[in-house]
Design an enzyme around this catalytic site. Structure first.
Site, mmCIF file in Angstrom:
data_model
loop_
_atom_site.group_PDB
_atom_site.id
_atom_site.type_symbol
_atom_site.label_atom_id
_atom_site.label_comp_id
_atom_site.label_asym_id
_atom_site.label_seq_id
_atom_site.Cartn_x
_atom_site.Cartn_y
_atom_site.Cartn_z
ATOM 1 N N SER A 25 60.655 4.887 16.783
ATOM 2 C CA SER A 25 60.654 3.443 16.850
ATOM 3 C C SER A 25 62.075 2.891 17.718
ATOM 4 O O SER A 25 61.914 2.041 18.721
ATOM 5 C CB SER A 25 60.116 2.587 15.732
ATOM 6 N N LYS A 73 53.880 0.514 3.110
ATOM 7 C CA LYS A 73 53.061 -0.526 3.965
ATOM 8 C C LYS A 73 52.219 -1.365 3.283
ATOM 9 O O LYS A 73 51.997 -2.623 3.356
ATOM 10 C CB LYS A 73 52.174 0.026 5.004
ATOM 11 N N ASP A 109 49.180 -1.526 13.905
ATOM 12 C CA ASP A 109 48.886 -0.197 14.081
ATOM 13 C C ASP A 109 47.463 -0.276 14.681
ATOM 14 O O ASP A 109 47.363 0.531 16.058
ATOM 15 C CB ASP A 109 48.977 0.520 12.703
ATOM 16 N N GLU A 161 33.292 11.970 -0.764
ATOM 17 C CA GLU A 161 33.637 10.724 -1.841
ATOM 18 C C GLU A 161 34.609 9.831 -1.169
ATOM 19 O O GLU A 161 34.233 8.421 -1.408
ATOM 20 C CB GLU A 161 34.170 11.230 -3.219
#
Ligand code: NAP
Length: 293
Positions: A25, A73, A109, A161
């Site tokens: 970044s 996050k 994102d 699952e």
């Protein structure tokens, strides 16, 4: 391009996460500051503990904005004054923007992936879509596809699952039964037709470049476009298999690029041009080449 001078008026943005040593970044954000001429600097901020103190500290020190990465996050949400609707639905925030009240949380994102796909001319609306994987990113991708009028979404995972839980959640949020869960091994049960496939597992990442989550040729005959969210290597085994069967294939570098560009635009109330985005892409691609991940 202007010289990057840091002085008393420089506004600071940072990346809160742990670890942050391998982030790309700063390459993108500091490049954007140089080409736009904004007096900004972007730095990694390793947060080993006490996320709340870090978030409040960034506010107290007058930071312009922050990115948030693994493992924070979702954990960051209680410390924000406001959360954007999409980020709230995804349940993950990767960008903090200053407001009068404190920090507002966004998720760039998924808009980053959407903008990358639009740039590449890849449609979502009306498409039959296969998502490979059912991790955190696959879940957000399923939501993005459902919100953007995908026709049918088949969420395929090794652990079925997990795919079932995401399908139930996304269908409830979308208000229509658009996502169906399947085991990876059952790919031959996909209804006939051609699919856009989003590769959202970690299989095939450097150094395991010879691996793909599905290797059977019969699967790739069903795919007209493959979007691998992995960007290192630039040409994954999944992409090679898609192309070998006549499909178009893209990697995840533009998603990474545009999540950063959208954050920059939010912090600076600006719009990055196509030329500036192309320059930032070059910087990122060179970073991957050098082995910065
Ligand atoms: P995650 O939560 O750890 O999920 C990993 C997924 O991969 C799970 O569905 C897992 O299946 C599957 N998987 C792992 N090993 C497998 C194997 N040997 N065979 C079959 N399936 C396997 O990871 P995530 O956070 O969702 O991230 C997924 C990938 O997205 C990352 O690896 C990264 O490459 C990419 N990504 C890209 C960007 C970008 O900006 N381009 C950003 C973030 C992430 P099970 O559930 O069965 O274990």
């Amino acid at each position: 391009m202007q010289e990057h001078i840091i002085n008393g008026s420089t506004k600071v943005c940072g990346l809160l996460g742990n670890p942050v040593e391998h982030t790309m970044s700063p390459l993108v954000q500091n490049y954007l500051a140089r080409v736009t001429g904004h007096n900004r600097v972007y730095i990694p901020l390793p947060v080993k503990a006490d996320l709340e103190a870090a978030v409040k500290g960034a506010e107290a020190m007058g930071f312009l904005g922050c990115n948030v990465t693994v493992p924070y996050k979702s954990q960051v949400i209680p410390y924000l004054s406001e959360v954007d609707e999409l980020a709230a639905q995804i349940g993950a925030v990767n960008t903090l923007v200053r407001t009068e009240q404190g920090w507002k949380g966004y998720n760039t994102d998924m808009p980053g992936l959407h903008r990358a796909m639009m740039e590449d001319g890849v449609e979502i609306a009306g498409e039959k879509i296969v998502i490979l994987g059912a991790g955190g990113v696959a879940r957000a991708v399923a939501l993005l596809m459902a919100r953007n009028e995908a026709k049918e979404i088949y969420l395929m995972n090794r652990t079925v699952e997990k795919a079932e839980a995401i399908a139930a959640e996304v269908n409830a949020k979308a208000g229509r039964p658009v996502v169906k869960a399947m085991a990876l091994a059952d790919y031959m049960e996909l209804p006939s037709g051609k699919y856009l496939a989003i590769q959202a597992t970690s299989v095939g990442m450097h150094p395991h470049t010879e691996e793909a989550v599905i290797t059977e040729e019969a699967f790739y005959e069903k795919i007209h476009t493959g979007y691998d969210l992995i960007y290192n290597p630039a040409d994954t085994k999944f992409m090679q298999l898609v192309k070998a069967h006549g499909g178009k294939a893209y990697n995840g570098l533009k998603m990474l690029l545009f999540q950063g560009i959208i954050a920059y635009e939010l912090w600076n109330d600006t719009k990055i041009t196509k030329e500036q985005a192309a320059g930032a892409y070059e910087v990122l691609a060179a970073g991957v080449e050098r082995g910065v991940k």
